[in-house]
Design a protein around this motif. Structure first.
Motif, PDB file in Angstrom:
ATOM      1  N   LYS A 156       0.814  -1.220   0.000  1.00 41.04           N
ATOM      2  CA  LYS A 156       0.000   0.000   0.000  1.00 41.04           C
ATOM      3  C   LYS A 156       0.841   1.261   0.000  1.00 41.04           C
ATOM      4  N   VAL A 157       2.032   1.169   0.519  1.00 41.63           N
ATOM      5  CA  VAL A 157       2.950   2.318   0.556  1.00 41.63           C
ATOM      6  C   VAL A 157       3.136   2.890  -0.847  1.00 41.63           C
ATOM      7  N   HIS A 158       3.066   2.050  -1.852  1.00 40.35           N
ATOM      8  CA  HIS A 158       3.367   2.459  -3.225  1.00 40.35           C
ATOM      9  C   HIS A 158       2.108   2.690  -4.080  1.00 40.35           C
ATOM     10  N   GLN A 159       0.927   2.537  -3.506  1.00 42.38           N
ATOM     11  CA  GLN A 159      -0.302   2.685  -4.297  1.00 42.38           C
ATOM     12  C   GLN A 159      -0.502   4.112  -4.787  1.00 42.38           C
ATOM     13  N   LYS A 160      -0.318   5.062  -3.885  1.00 42.16           N
ATOM     14  CA  LYS A 160      -0.519   6.482  -4.197  1.00 42.16           C
ATOM     15  C   LYS A 160      -1.894   6.687  -4.828  1.00 42.16           C
TER      16      LYS A 160
END
Length: 283
Positions: free
Chosen positions: A177-181
């Motif tokens: 989720k850190v990279h979903q943006k």
């Protein structure tokens, strides 16, 4: 024809990603496919529009995972008269054509709001792992209504990770989720609002129906890791960031909170999912 796609979808599902995507993404639960088969009212051979890949403003048949599941399912294999798959990505269409071997199935370039299918042709439109990428529900639903016959239906299906079933699944999701943006993701409340508030839906379709099943896919540490790398917003990361994702996933899987082993010696365990099916029948 509309050609704009979400930039993450364009690069994350583009050249060089198709083999990994096809190899590590799960297929579809037999029970959910049997349920979908009972939706069309016709007893004649079915006309099916298949759409499977996650692309903005798109219908997409992807690499053919869902198409192959239909064509090999005993209740579908003998009842499909023609299957028209629609996919905007050249690379995905090329893979689909290599992986799907059935004379009743064909694939063309198209979008959610411009399928290229004739008026009233389809008995059923099936959208697998895709509609959360649609950024204009109204245009898409109007297109589905146009190509469906009077008794037709739109079916949407997702394989959703069950984060409540195992700690490692929730931790895996949080790490990704850190990279979903701003990448479009599945949020069912948003979809329900589209069904309730979009004029193109309420004027043409009955209230949607929902059904779901527990789905325990087979997993190994390699499958889980590579599946994470197949997510669009992970596949576009620089090599050093991608390596850090792999390292963190290794820690999560070694800790293994809530792992349910299938065969510990062989390293296989359950990957908890929910198979969600949403049905919209034409009025």
């Amino acid at each position: 024809m509309e050609t704009t796609v979400h930039p993450i979808a364009q690069s994350g599902f583009g050249t060089g990603t198709t083999e990994l995507y096809d190899r590590v993404r799960p297929s579809y639960l037999t029970e959910s496919l049997s349920y979908i088969r009972q939706i069309p009212k016709t007893t004649a051979p079915l006309h099916v529009v298949d759409s499977s890949l996650q692309l903005a403003f798109r219908i997409g048949a992807g690499t053919g995972i869902f198409t192959r599941a239909l064509l090999t399912h005993p209740e579908w294999a003998t009842s499909i008269g023609a299957l028209r798959a629609v996919e905007p990505s050249d690379d995905m269409r090329d893979f689909w054509m290599k992986s799907v071997k059935d004379d009743c199935a064909a694939i063309t370039k198209g979008t959610f709001d411009n399928t290229g299918v004739e008026d009233g042709w389809a008995d059923i439109v099936i959208i697998a792992e895709a509609f959360h990428w649609c950024l204009d529900h109204g245009k898409a639903l109007a297109e589905f209504a146009r190509i469906l016959n009077k008794d037709g239906a739109v079916v949407m299906i997702w394989n959703l990770e069950d984060r409540e079933a195992a700690g490692w699944v929730a931790q895996l999701y949080d790490r990704r989720k850190v990279h979903q943006k701003s990448t479009p993701q599945f949020h069912f409340n948003l979809l329900r609002r589209a069904f309730s508030n979009t004029p193109e839906y309420t004027s043409v379709f009955h209230s949607h129906e929902e059904n779901k099943w527990a789905y325990r896919a087979l997993a190994t540490d390699q499958i889980v890791t590579e599946r994470a790398l197949s997510w669009s917003y992970i596949s576009v990361l620089p090599p050093d960031e991608k390596a850090k994702v792999v390292e963190d996933i290794k820690v999560i899987l070694e800790r293994g909170d809530g792992k349910v082993w299938i065969n510990k010696e062989e390293g296989t365990y359950q990957y908890p999912h929910t198979s969600l099916v949403v049905v919209s029948r034409k009025k």
